[in-house]
Design a protein around this motif. Sequence first.
Motif, short mmCIF file in Angstrom:
data_model
loop_
_atom_site.label_atom_id
_atom_site.label_comp_id
_atom_site.label_asym_id
_atom_site.label_seq_id
_atom_site.Cartn_x
_atom_site.Cartn_y
_atom_site.Cartn_z
N ASP A 38 0.84 -1.19 0.00
CA ASP A 38 0.00 0.00 0.00
C ASP A 38 0.88 1.24 0.00
OD1 ASP A 38 -3.12 -0.42 1.81
OD2 ASP A 38 -2.49 -1.01 -0.18
N ALA A 39 0.29 2.39 -0.30
CA ALA A 39 1.09 3.61 -0.43
C ALA A 39 1.61 4.14 0.90
CB ALA A 39 0.28 4.66 -1.15
N GLU A 40 0.71 4.45 1.85
CA GLU A 40 1.14 5.13 3.07
C GLU A 40 0.94 4.22 4.29
OE1 GLU A 40 1.00 9.89 3.78
OE2 GLU A 40 -0.83 8.76 3.80
N ASN A 41 1.77 4.38 5.30
CA ASN A 41 1.69 3.54 6.50
C ASN A 41 1.48 2.09 6.10
OD1 ASN A 41 1.94 5.81 7.99
ND2 ASN A 41 -0.22 5.90 8.59
N SER A 42 2.26 1.68 5.13
CA SER A 42 1.95 0.40 4.52
C SER A 42 2.67 -0.77 5.17
CB SER A 42 2.31 0.46 3.04
OG SER A 42 3.68 0.70 2.94
N LEU A 43 2.06 -1.90 5.03
CA LEU A 43 2.66 -3.15 5.48
C LEU A 43 2.95 -3.95 4.22
CD1 LEU A 43 0.02 -4.03 8.21
CD2 LEU A 43 2.37 -3.29 8.65
N ASN A 44 4.07 -4.62 4.21
CA ASN A 44 4.40 -5.46 3.07
C ASN A 44 3.88 -6.86 3.36
OD1 ASN A 44 5.47 -6.30 0.71
ND2 ASN A 44 7.53 -5.53 1.13
N ILE A 45 3.02 -7.37 2.49
CA ILE A 45 2.39 -8.67 2.73
C ILE A 45 2.80 -9.64 1.64
CG2 ILE A 45 0.22 -9.86 3.25
CD1 ILE A 45 -1.09 -7.19 3.47
N GLU A 46 3.06 -10.87 2.06
CA GLU A 46 3.44 -11.90 1.11
C GLU A 46 2.68 -13.17 1.46
OE1 GLU A 46 7.59 -13.94 -0.34
OE2 GLU A 46 7.67 -12.37 1.17
N SER A 47 2.30 -13.94 0.46
CA SER A 47 1.65 -15.22 0.76
C SER A 47 2.52 -16.36 0.25
CB SER A 47 0.26 -15.28 0.12
OG SER A 47 0.38 -15.52 -1.26
N LEU A 48 2.54 -17.42 1.02
CA LEU A 48 3.27 -18.63 0.61
C LEU A 48 2.30 -19.80 0.62
CD1 LEU A 48 6.59 -18.31 2.64
CD2 LEU A 48 6.37 -18.26 0.17
N PRO A 49 2.02 -20.43 -0.49
CA PRO A 49 2.52 -20.09 -1.83
C PRO A 49 1.85 -18.83 -2.37
CG PRO A 49 0.94 -21.90 -1.96
CD PRO A 49 1.13 -21.60 -0.50
N GLY A 50 2.36 -18.30 -3.49
CA GLY A 50 1.82 -17.07 -4.08
C GLY A 50 0.45 -17.29 -4.67
N VAL A 51 0.27 -18.44 -5.33
CA VAL A 51 -1.04 -18.82 -5.88
C VAL A 51 -1.46 -20.10 -5.20
CG1 VAL A 51 -2.27 -19.53 -7.97
CG2 VAL A 51 -0.55 -17.73 -8.10
N LEU A 52 -2.72 -20.14 -4.76
CA LEU A 52 -3.19 -21.31 -3.99
C LEU A 52 -4.11 -22.19 -4.80
CD1 LEU A 52 -3.45 -19.08 -1.09
CD2 LEU A 52 -2.87 -21.44 -0.66
N LYS A 53 -4.26 -23.41 -4.29
CA LYS A 53 -5.22 -24.33 -4.88
C LYS A 53 -6.29 -24.62 -3.83
CE LYS A 53 -2.24 -26.69 -8.16
NZ LYS A 53 -1.00 -25.93 -8.01
N GLN A 54 -7.45 -25.06 -4.29
CA GLN A 54 -8.51 -25.45 -3.35
C GLN A 54 -7.94 -26.48 -2.38
OE1 GLN A 54 -11.10 -26.76 -6.58
NE2 GLN A 54 -12.73 -25.51 -5.71
N GLY A 55 -8.23 -26.31 -1.08
CA GLY A 55 -7.78 -27.27 -0.09
C GLY A 55 -6.35 -27.06 0.41
N GLU A 56 -5.78 -25.89 0.15
CA GLU A 56 -4.41 -25.65 0.62
C GLU A 56 -4.37 -24.66 1.78
OE1 GLU A 56 -1.22 -26.56 -2.87
OE2 GLU A 56 -1.90 -24.49 -2.71
N VAL A 57 -3.29 -24.75 2.54
CA VAL A 57 -3.04 -23.79 3.62
C VAL A 57 -2.08 -22.74 3.09
CG1 VAL A 57 -2.02 -23.49 5.91
CG2 VAL A 57 -3.38 -25.51 5.42
N CYS A 58 -2.31 -21.51 3.49
CA CYS A 58 -1.50 -20.40 3.02
C CYS A 58 -0.88 -19.69 4.23
CB CYS A 58 -2.44 -19.48 2.26
SG CYS A 58 -1.81 -17.88 1.91
N LEU A 59 0.41 -19.45 4.15
CA LEU A 59 1.10 -18.70 5.20
C LEU A 59 1.19 -17.24 4.78
CD1 LEU A 59 2.87 -18.79 7.85
CD2 LEU A 59 4.82 -19.11 6.34
N ILE A 60 0.65 -16.36 5.60
CA ILE A 60 0.71 -14.93 5.31
C ILE A 60 1.88 -14.33 6.10
CG2 ILE A 60 -0.52 -12.71 5.60
CD1 ILE A 60 -1.76 -14.44 3.44
#
Length: 306
Positions: A38-60
């Motif tokens: 985001d532009a201001e007061n921003s947090l950098n967010i990443e997801s692992l994996p970047g693209v998910l499949k149905q039934g997967e767990v995602c680490l933010i």
Amino acid sequence: MTNIRISYHTKEIDKVKLFLVVLSFIPVFLLSTGKGLDAENSLNIESLPGVLKQGEVCLIKVSGPDSLKSIYGEFRGERFPIALGEHNGIYEGLIGIDMGTKPATYEVKVVARNGDGKVYSGRLSLKVEKVVFETQELSLPSHLVDLKGKDLERVKKEAKQLQTLFQSFREERLWRGAFIRPVEGELSGTFGLNRIINGKQRSPHTGVDLKAEEGTPVLASNSGMVVLVDELFFTGKSVILDHGWGLYSMYFHLSEVRVKKGDRVDTGAMLGRVGSTGRSTGPHLHWGIKLNGARVDPLSLLRLGT
Ligand SMILES: [Zn+2]
């Protein structure tokens, strides 16, 4: 774009247009890599994996100032917890994409405050792709499939008991670091199989089956609290661990249980032994994971590499 001169020849104007078109795709491209800013007061967010499949767990993974006092995430209208991870300045949260989630692009929002009340936020686009789950045909004795009378009553009661259990949410995170496979042994039943039992479509397979010799030790996939030890109609001798943050792991069809309700266990602690109790066609471990109600593939937790 006020600095573009209008005295260009037609061809050059086309080039400028092309350049602008390319520019307008850059933000979309950045989002599709699984990173958002985001532009201001921003947090950098990443997801692992970047693209998910149905039934997967995602680490933010969120990186922001070290001084954050409160932080949480939002996904599909529900809040999920985020906290400082194992590494400095990186905050972590987990999202479970239920196997039945509609393939689409969803938004993840993270909001945080520091000690002075300054608000930080960030957004991330999360793409969920469709999975074609395989079909498995099974033959079982009909009294284990077409339930009547007492068996049916028992199964309904047990389903309700589990439903109530999974509704409780432990604020404290008990899991730490990487998840482990509870037994070695080949995968004999994958996650999400459409099951046809005695010729009829039944509920899908919401865990993985790991084939192992009767008596093989079954280990805790991560640290947690034993919240269920019971012998259930379908799942036989069963153990369920609560890892906090709405994450539960299940160990079914055991021949023997070595823990009791209320025990705190560490990653790798022996919970019991592989068996074939309940509705089972041979010795194996059924290992299942629920994350805030989402039915997810346990193997996707192993891939997170936290
Ligand atoms: Zn199974």
